[in-house]
Structure formats: structure tokens, C-alpha cells
Design a protein around this motif. Structure first.
Motif, PDB file in Angstrom:
ATOM      1  N   TYR A  43       0.817  -1.220   0.000  1.00 39.01           N
ATOM      2  CA  TYR A  43       0.000   0.000   0.000  1.00 39.01           C
ATOM      3  C   TYR A  43       0.848   1.267   0.000  1.00 39.01           C
ATOM      4  CZ  TYR A  43      -4.223  -2.733   0.507  1.00 39.01           C
ATOM      5  OH  TYR A  43      -5.257  -3.602   0.272  1.00 39.01           O
ATOM      6  N   VAL A  44       2.110   1.149   0.365  1.00 41.50           N
ATOM      7  CA  VAL A  44       3.032   2.288   0.259  1.00 41.50           C
ATOM      8  C   VAL A  44       3.565   2.410  -1.167  1.00 41.50           C
ATOM      9  CG1 VAL A  44       5.270   3.209   1.011  1.00 41.50           C
ATOM     10  CG2 VAL A  44       3.698   2.201   2.688  1.00 41.50           C
ATOM     11  N   ARG A  45       3.721   1.259  -1.847  1.00 41.67           N
ATOM     12  CA  ARG A  45       4.405   1.243  -3.145  1.00 41.67           C
ATOM     13  C   ARG A  45       3.493   0.869  -4.317  1.00 41.67           C
ATOM     14  NH1 ARG A  45       9.317  -2.745  -2.657  1.00 41.67           N
ATOM     15  NH2 ARG A  45       9.625  -1.884  -4.760  1.00 41.67           N
ATOM     16  N   ASP A  46       2.181   0.809  -4.097  1.00 38.56           N
ATOM     17  CA  ASP A  46       1.290   0.262  -5.118  1.00 38.56           C
ATOM     18  C   ASP A  46       1.310   1.014  -6.448  1.00 38.56           C
ATOM     19  OD1 ASP A  46      -0.003   2.439  -3.903  1.00 38.56           O
ATOM     20  OD2 ASP A  46      -1.966   1.666  -4.471  1.00 38.56           O
ATOM     21  N   GLN A  47       1.728   2.291  -6.442  1.00 35.30           N
ATOM     22  CA  GLN A  47       1.763   3.057  -7.691  1.00 35.30           C
ATOM     23  C   GLN A  47       3.126   3.013  -8.367  1.00 35.30           C
ATOM     24  OE1 GLN A  47      -0.903   4.186  -9.143  1.00 35.30           O
ATOM     25  NE2 GLN A  47      -2.178   3.557  -7.403  1.00 35.30           N
ATOM     26  N   GLU A  48       4.072   2.271  -7.781  1.00 36.67           N
ATOM     27  CA  GLU A  48       5.390   2.136  -8.400  1.00 36.67           C
ATOM     28  C   GLU A  48       5.338   1.158  -9.570  1.00 36.67           C
ATOM     29  OE1 GLU A  48       8.493   1.070  -5.732  1.00 36.67           O
ATOM     30  OE2 GLU A  48       7.986   2.631  -4.265  1.00 36.67           O
ATOM     31  N   GLU A  49       6.252   1.365 -10.518  1.00 34.32           N
ATOM     32  CA  GLU A  49       6.367   0.459 -11.660  1.00 34.32           C
ATOM     33  C   GLU A  49       6.939  -0.876 -11.194  1.00 34.32           C
ATOM     34  OE1 GLU A  49       5.900   0.184 -15.979  1.00 34.32           O
ATOM     35  OE2 GLU A  49       5.392   1.771 -14.569  1.00 34.32           O
ATOM     36  N   MET A  50       6.338  -1.962 -11.638  1.00 33.86           N
ATOM     37  CA  MET A  50       6.832  -3.284 -11.248  1.00 33.86           C
ATOM     38  C   MET A  50       7.956  -3.713 -12.171  1.00 33.86           C
ATOM     39  SD  MET A  50       4.592  -6.760 -10.651  1.00 33.86           S
ATOM     40  CE  MET A  50       5.338  -8.283 -10.067  1.00 33.86           C
ATOM     41  N   ASP A  51       8.981  -4.303 -11.610  1.00 29.37           N
ATOM     42  CA  ASP A  51      10.112  -4.806 -12.377  1.00 29.37           C
ATOM     43  C   ASP A  51       9.613  -5.784 -13.445  1.00 29.37           C
ATOM     44  OD1 ASP A  51      13.196  -5.471 -12.476  1.00 29.37           O
ATOM     45  OD2 ASP A  51      12.147  -7.398 -12.386  1.00 29.37           O
ATOM     46  N   SER A  52      10.133  -5.642 -14.652  1.00 28.92           N
ATOM     47  CA  SER A  52       9.621  -6.439 -15.781  1.00 28.92           C
ATOM     48  C   SER A  52       9.840  -7.938 -15.593  1.00 28.92           C
ATOM     49  CB  SER A  52      10.261  -5.973 -17.088  1.00 28.92           C
ATOM     50  OG  SER A  52      11.674  -6.120 -17.035  1.00 28.92           O
ATOM     51  N   ALA A  53      10.975  -8.319 -15.004  1.00 29.95           N
ATOM     52  CA  ALA A  53      11.257  -9.742 -14.799  1.00 29.95           C
ATOM     53  C   ALA A  53      10.279 -10.339 -13.783  1.00 29.95           C
ATOM     54  CB  ALA A  53      12.692  -9.934 -14.332  1.00 29.95           C
TER      55      ALA A  53
END
Length: 293
Positions: A42-52
Motif C-alpha cells: 500500500y506504500v508502493r502500489d503506484q510504483e512500476e513493477m520490475d519487468s522480470a
């Protein structure tokens, strides 16, 4: 895609695949791939997820959508608060079986039982949990499947239980059992053969068939073990089984016919019969001879 978008995608795929608790399974797989807790998410939910990681997540979601059990994807199932390794060679530990462990622990404490035998041990979850609950206990686990015993050994090492306290070996029920025990426990195959085809795909297709099939009436293994258990139980020792929700009366009858006393039934959290146990108070013939000398 952000973590939130990826999780939403996973939930939608599993819902369309008809997976029970799709949202929860989608989260568990996200947690497995990223190592994030819900708070961190919930702190990082808007961050881009690593492609791998996203690619790995997509593959796991695809497999779960094909009804492959979540535990076979992650390789682990929590049971009694401990992480147990699982694969396609063992029955996935279920919450219902925790009732067997809790009742066995109660009986062991009450009777001061220290030597425990677990027949049809599978992943070893029942026996290893009981040993973790009291360091004075020693145990033996047996199973007909050599592959299942490899998983049980892995779990023994993972939980830090020594070989001096716990050994596993291959045996057809009591066939190669030696010595006697204060407590015998078992979660044997108890599904009626004709009922197996009606089970959920995750169970029917991925749990080992031999761990499910209780033969025609589901009572095959109870009959065998109850009739033979007296050879391996100390006087006053207990025998405890997990049972199907509709088998308490029949299994209790088998206990009574074999001379067991204090026969009792324990219900699960849903109010269904789940465990049947009894105490064997007869002395064996050789014990009677020694007593009379």
C-alpha cells in the motif's frame, strides 16, 4: 504497469478462470514474487513493477488459472504456524488436519506420551508439528511413497528437528514398524473411490491419487490399522485418526469392536466430525506372561 495494475490484472484473470478466492490467490502470488507485505504494497502500489518479476507473476497466474494448486506453484504450505515444503507427491496440508494435531497434542500432554508413530505421514506435517510442540517427544513417520518421504525429510531438516528425534521410512502401514508407541496418529486415504471424480480439480488432478483413495467405502485403511494397532501400542496408548465428515459412527464402531475404550469424536471449526480416537487398555499376551512370572 504498476503493482496495483498488475494485481488487478491477476485478480481478473483468476476470476474469469473460476478460481475460488481469486483475489486472495492473486495477492499470494504477488507476495511470493515480490516479497512485499500488504503494508509495503500500500506504500508502493503506484510504483512500476520490475519487468522480470512481472513476467514471473504472469506465468504463475496462468498456471493457477489452469487449476494448478497455489501450493504447487509456491512449493510451500503453512500448517500449525510452520512452513512445509509440498509438491505433487504429497497431500497438501489442510486446516482440517490441524484438528488432528491439536487433539493429538492434548492427548499426549494428558498421558505424557513421548513416543509417537505417524502412519501415512506424507509431508510429515502432523508428526513434525507434534515434535515441535514438545522437545521431549520422539517420533517415527511411515509412508508407502518413497517420493513423499523425501519431502518429509526435507521438512524435518527445514524445521531443525534432528534424526535422533525423528525418522522416516517406507512401510505399507505397519508392515515394517518395530517397537511400541504411546500414541499413533494417521490421516489416511478416506475418500470413497466413486467420490474422487467429484472433487475439485485442484484435488482430483494434482493431489496424489493414492493419498485420497480409501477404496469402495472409504474405510479400508481404518479397518487395517485398527485391527493391527494393538501390536504397536503400549497399554493405555491412544490411536487417533482424521476422518471424513460422515465416517465418525462407522470408525467409532471399528474402535469398539477392536476393544478400544474412551472412544471420542472431535469436530472441526465448521462443526463437522473430523477426528476419532480411542485408548487401548488391553495388555498383550507376552506382557501378561511377564506380569504373571
Amino acid at each position: 504497469m504498476t503493482y496495483r495494475e498488475v494485481w488487478n490484472w491477476g485478480k481478473e484473470i483468476l476470476r474469469h478462470a473460476g478460481i475460488p478466492e481469486a483475489d486472495l490467490d492473486a495477492w499470494f502470488l504477488l507476495e511470493y514474487v515480490t516479497g512485499m507485505t500488504k503494508t509495503q504494497y500500500y506504500v508502493r502500489d503506484q510504483e512500476e513493477m520490475d519487468s522480470a518479476k512481472r513476467k514471473a507473476y504472469e506465468e504463475y497466474i496462468k498456471r493457477r488459472g489452469e487449476r494448478i494448486p497455489l501450493q504447487h506453484i509456491t512449493g510451500v504450505q503453512e500448517f500449525m504456524g510452520y512452513p512445509f515444503a509440498v509438491d505433487e507427491t504429497v497431500l497438501i496440508p489442510r486446516q482440517d488436519t490441524e484438528i488432528l494435531v491439536e487433539e493429538a497434542d492434548r492427548v499426549a500432554r494428558q498421558s505424557k506420551a513421548e513416543r509417537i508413530l505417524d502412519v501415512c505421514t506424507g509431508s510429515g506435517c502432523v508428526l513434525l508439528s507434534l515434535l515441535k510442540m514438545d522437545e521431549r517427544r520422539r517420533g517415527v513417520g511411515s509412508d508407502l511413497s518413497g517420493d513423499a518421504l523425501k519431502v518429509a525429510e526435507m521438512n524435518r531438516e527445514k524445521l531443525g528437528i534432528s534424526k535422533e528425534r525423528c525418522t522416516f521410512f517406507k512401510s505399507d502401514l505397519f508392515e515394517k514398524i518395530e517397537g511400541d508407541y504411546d500414541l499413533i496418529v494417521s490421516n489416511p486415504p478416506y475418500i470413497r473411490t466413486e467420490e474422487i471424480e467429484k472433487l475439485q480439480e485442484e484435488v482430483r488432478l494434482y493431489d496424489p491419487y493414492e493419498a485420497l483413495d480409501g477404496k469402495e467405502d472409504g474405510l479400508y485403511f481404518y479397518r487395517r490399522m485398527i485391527s493391527e494397532a494393538e501390536l504397536y501400542l503400549r497399554k493405555g496408548g491412544s490411536l487417533l485418526f482424521e476422518i471424513g465428515y460422515d465416517q465418525a459412527e462407522e470408525v467409532s464402531g471399528l474402535f469398539k469392536e477392536a476393544g478400544f475404550e474412551q472412544i471420542r469424536v472431535k469436530k472441526d471449526l465448521a462443526g463437522l466430525d473430523r477426528v476419532v480416537g480411542g485408548v487401548y487398555n488391553k495388555a498383550r499376551e507376552n506382557e501378561e506372561e511377564l506380569t504373571n512370572v
